[in-house]
Design an enzyme around this catalytic site. Structure first.
Site, PDB file in Angstrom:
ATOM      1  N   ASP A 267       0.871  -1.167   0.000  1.00 15.97           N
ATOM      2  CA  ASP A 267       0.000   0.000   0.000  1.00 15.97           C
ATOM      3  C   ASP A 267       0.918   1.230   0.000  1.00 15.97           C
ATOM      4  OD1 ASP A 267      -2.509   1.486   0.371  1.00 15.97           O
ATOM      5  OD2 ASP A 267      -1.685   1.948   2.344  1.00 15.97           O
ATOM      6  N   LYS A 268       0.522   2.287  -0.715  1.00 23.74           N
ATOM      7  CA  LYS A 268       1.429   3.429  -0.875  1.00 23.74           C
ATOM      8  C   LYS A 268       1.515   4.302   0.371  1.00 23.74           C
ATOM      9  CE  LYS A 268       0.367   7.356  -2.950  1.00 23.74           C
ATOM     10  NZ  LYS A 268       0.841   8.452  -2.071  1.00 23.74           N
ATOM     11  N   THR A 269       0.382   4.905   0.737  1.00 24.55           N
ATOM     12  CA  THR A 269       0.398   5.961   1.744  1.00 24.55           C
ATOM     13  C   THR A 269       0.724   5.422   3.129  1.00 24.55           C
ATOM     14  OG1 THR A 269      -1.248   7.153   0.457  1.00 24.55           O
ATOM     15  CG2 THR A 269      -0.916   7.858   2.737  1.00 24.55           C
TER      16      THR A 269
ATOM     17  N   LYS B 235      -9.377  -3.341  -3.201  1.00 21.39           N
ATOM     18  CA  LYS B 235      -7.953  -3.665  -3.056  1.00 21.39           C
ATOM     19  C   LYS B 235      -7.707  -5.171  -3.090  1.00 21.39           C
ATOM     20  CE  LYS B 235      -6.070   0.439  -0.787  1.00 21.39           C
ATOM     21  NZ  LYS B 235      -5.294   0.957   0.350  1.00 21.39           N
TER      22      LYS B 235
ATOM     23  N   GLY C 210      -5.178   4.471  -3.881  1.00 25.15           N
ATOM     24  CA  GLY C 210      -6.377   5.126  -4.380  1.00 25.15           C
ATOM     25  C   GLY C 210      -6.064   6.432  -5.072  1.00 25.15           C
TER      26      GLY C 210
ATOM     27  N   ASP D 147      -1.444  -0.847   6.147  1.00 26.23           N
ATOM     28  CA  ASP D 147      -1.588  -0.344   7.509  1.00 26.23           C
ATOM     29  C   ASP D 147      -2.984   0.152   7.843  1.00 26.23           C
ATOM     30  OD1 ASP D 147      -1.655   1.900   5.922  1.00 26.23           O
ATOM     31  OD2 ASP D 147      -0.390   3.110   7.231  1.00 26.23           O
TER      32      ASP D 147
ATOM     33  N   ASP E 262      -7.171  -1.811   4.071  1.00 28.38           N
ATOM     34  CA  ASP E 262      -6.233  -2.833   3.602  1.00 28.38           C
ATOM     35  C   ASP E 262      -6.589  -4.223   4.125  1.00 28.38           C
ATOM     36  OD1 ASP E 262      -4.625  -0.945   2.278  1.00 28.38           O
ATOM     37  OD2 ASP E 262      -3.548  -0.476   4.123  1.00 28.38           O
TER      38      ASP E 262
END
Length: 715
Positions: free
Chosen positions: A397-399, A576, A549, A595, A599
């Site tokens: 996951d990016k953020t 996701k 997103g 996190d 997710d």
């Protein structure tokens, strides 16, 4: 903050503050709601003495018991051996002149059987009662046959001089069990070490000063004083003071972390350099440390495919040993050598004891769980750790995982080139705003100098903020602000603006007294450790994917910066898990790292779900492995641990099974024609050595270094 990650949260404990200003940019900043109430630590009393689920077959076995019985049995075995007629004959000496010499070996041997053999007889009876025959029953059969044969010899019914071998057999078995229990006890010390992180007392702040109270007497809302070098007695929030904290025992991160007013601190961490005052936010089972202990216990009790195989093999070995013993006795009896039949039957029962096989996997599990916990890797599901060695795609996951999860000023432009002045005015105007973009601008402006006082602050829905600064009207907002006051973006450096937007930056404009004063680019910065994590995974032949997103241009910019292989962008939270399914459809084995609450489905769908340290409770519940820190390089450490622990399991199983394949026929006397035989005592030595070899091999796992290298300065 780590103290939120492993606690049970109270949804009413805190509420999110109202975000003001920058309405059209609300989606750029991430949630800045107030963290949940922190937690506290009476749990070291709760968890002390907790069992160890992974070693049921050793339940109730205290290494101290085996130690004491071993030394006394060894002390008594010496005269038993010295007074043995066989030993006297072998070494050419005689003690027949000593009064009562004929009774020394029988009396001491019988005492050793009852005293030293009691733990084995008791364990064997327990296995019979539970209908789970195993190693204790095999040992009980072996020493019981040896005892009966010795008594029969003393009574003149047999011609075996067996008391010294019985004594040596019991003593060696006690030594083997003592070492085994000590090895297991060292791994169980991981939980005790976590409990010992807490101080026994806390210095509670009262109206009259401070008072020393037991940690168990602290309550939510109490304030405590933590002095330099002291451990935080309870999870909570710093209300006064600033200090660096050693959080290595919780996160595995060796570098001290600065904490100041408003920051959360976890029980067991150490304040360095100065005192702080902390308001208690959670107690007992609600604390981060209690949550970590629960995860460690769960990991040590969790199942393993290799363990299931070892358990079946150990159970089968009992029946193989009994059958081999019966066959051995029958064959040698038919050959007319009853003495050899008894000696070799006892040797078969002893040497086939599935000690090494029973210890091969549990000790690896216990040690790997301890080593991982000390490095900030908390294994909830053992099978997830085993699967990690076969992962060929890691989906991040990016953020908040690959990026900081908060915006910072990454560029600015002004018509006259005076960026510092523009930032100073913008920072002053944004000072009273709670919006994440506003906080980033204030932080950047303060880094360049003291900010003037703003008055008349106003947050204008959908446009931004307005305030009076040093007699000027200062406004800050997005494109809608420019449109409403009749200004045009074309007055900007269009190349700079295109570059910012191409890499996914959020752009805010600053207007002073109705004129465009400049623009500011804000981005969620990629972390240096993320690049290291991606590079390290690539070196291992593992592909790296990212899911977010965010808009495609934002995602592609981050992926290009970090060298990510595949990007899933503009993915709705509920979709996701579909990205994980898509990768699995292609034949990939996927580890998902995330996190957030959104997710959780993807973490559950993945072959291995990894909740990173800044994660929510929902993410942690859905994951098989939890990283206590927010360092994505921990994923590589999980893979390294998976490979190393599996390798040790295979090595131990190979040794334990191979040993029995060779040892049982040898003990049965298949090479007696070549004058190669084993006595029961020698069989016990070999059995104990095989157990010690397995234990020592497992201990080598302690040498694996799971901690990532220190981050570069300024990273």
């Amino acid at each position: 903050m780590l103290s939120d990650h492993f606690s049970h949260r109270d949804p009413d404990a805190a509420s999110s503050p109202v975000m003001t200003g920058h309405g059209e940019h609300a989606g750029h900043g991430g949630s800045h709601g107030a963290p949940s109430a922190a937690m506290d630590p009476n749990q070291h009393q709760v968890h002390q003495g907790s069992g160890h689920g992974g070693h049921d077959k050793h339940e109730g076995h205290d290494p101290e018991v085996f130690r004491k019985r071993f030394w006394l049995s060894l002390l008594l075995t010496i005269p038993t051996v010295v007074f043995s007629e066989m030993i006297q004959e072998w070494f050419g000496y005689s003690l027949t002149g000593v009064p009562g010499n004929a009774l020394v070996s029988p009396v001491l041997g019988a005492f050793i059987f009852v005293y030293g053999g009691h733990v084995f007889l008791q364990g064997g009876w327990r296995e019979v009662r539970n209908r789970q025959p195993g190693m204790m029953l095999l040992i009980s059969l072996a020493i019981s046959v040896a005892f009966v044969a010795s008594v029969a010899t003393t009574l003149g019914l047999l011609d075996l001089e067996f008391w010294w071998e019985l004594s040596a057999l019991v003593t060696i078995m006690l030594l083997g069990h003592w070492q085994e229990m000590a090895a297991i006890g060292r791994t169980r010390g991981a939980l005790a070490a976590l409990a010992e992180l807490l101080p026994d007392e806390a210095e509670r702040i009262t109206a009259d000063g401070t008072e020393h109270v037991s940690v168990g007497d602290l309550m939510v809302g109490d304030s405590v004083l933590v002095r330099p070098g002291g451990r935080v007695p309870a999870d909570g929030t710093v209300i006064d003071g600033q200090a660096e904290f050693d959080e290595s025992m919780i996160t595995g991160e060796s570098r001290p972390v600065p904490r100041g007013s408003g920051d959360h601190v976890a029980a067991g961490t150490v304040a360095l350099g100065s005192s702080v005052r902390v308001r208690v936010g959670a107690v007992g089972e609600q604390t981060a440390l209690a949550g970590i202990q629960r995860l460690v216990e769960q990991a040590q009790a969790s199942g393993s495919r290799a363990q299931a195989l070892a358990d079946r093999a150990a159970a089968a070995l009992f029946y193989i040993a009994v059958v081999a013993g019966l066959v051995t006795f029958s064959v040698w009896s038919l050959l007319g050598d009853t003495d050899a039949a008894i000696v070799r039957t006892v040797t078969v029962l002893v040497i086939a004891c599935p000690h090494a096989l029973g210890l091969a996997i549990p000790l690896v599990i216990a040690i790997s769980t301890e080593v991982s916990a000390r490095s900030g890797i908390l294994v909830k599901d053992r099978l997830a750790l085993e699967r990690m060695r076969n992962i060929d795609v890691v989906l991040f996951d990016k953020t908040g995982t690959l990026t900081e999860g908060r915006h910072e000023v990454r560029g600015s432009w002004t018509p006259d080139g005076n960026d510092d002045e523009m930032l100073r005015l913008a920072g002053a105007a944004e000072m009273d705003s709670e919006h994440p973009l506003a906080r980033a601008i204030v932080h950047a402006a303060e880094a360049r100098g003291r900010l003037p006082q703003a008055t008349g602050f106003e947050a204008v829905a959908g446009r931004g903020v307005r305030a009076q600064v040093e007699g000027h009207e200062v406004q800050a907002g997005g494109p809608r602000l420019l449109a409403e006051i009749g200004l045009d973006e074309r007055n900007l450096d269009s190349a700079t603006l295109r570059e910012w937007r191409a890499r996914g930056a959020s752009v805010l404009f600053v207007v002073v007294d109705g004129a465009l004063a400049g623009s500011i680019a804000l981005e969620d910065r990629s972390r240096e450790v993320s690049r290291q994590a991606v590079d390290s995974l690539h070196e291992r032949g593992i592909r790296v994917a990212m899911i977010t997103g965010d808009a495609r241009n934002v995602a592609d910019a981050v992926a290009g910066e970090l060298g990510i292989d595949e990007v899933f962008a503009e993915v709705l939270p509920e979709n996701k898990a579909e990205a994980v399914v898509e990768l699995q459809r292609r034949g990939h084995r996927v580890a998902m790292v995330g996190d957030g609450v959104n997710d959780a489905p993807a973490l559950a769908q993945a072959d291995v779900g990894v909740a990173i340290g800044a994660g929510t409770d929902v993410a942690i519940e859905s994951a098989g492995v939890v990283l206590a820190s927010d360092d994505p390089r921990g994923v590589l450490a999980i893979a390294n641990l998976s490979r190393a622990s599996f390798r040790k399991m295979v090595q131990n199983l190979a040794w334990a099974t191979g040993y029995n394949v060779v040892a049982i026929p040898l003990a049965a006397g298949v090479l007696a024609f070549a004058d190669i035989t084993l006595t029961p005592a020698l069989g016990a030595v070999f059995m104990s050595l095989s157990t010690i070899i397995v234990a020592l091999n497992a201990q080598l796992l302690r040498g694996i270094d799971l901690k990532p290298p220190k981050e570069p300065a300024g990273a």
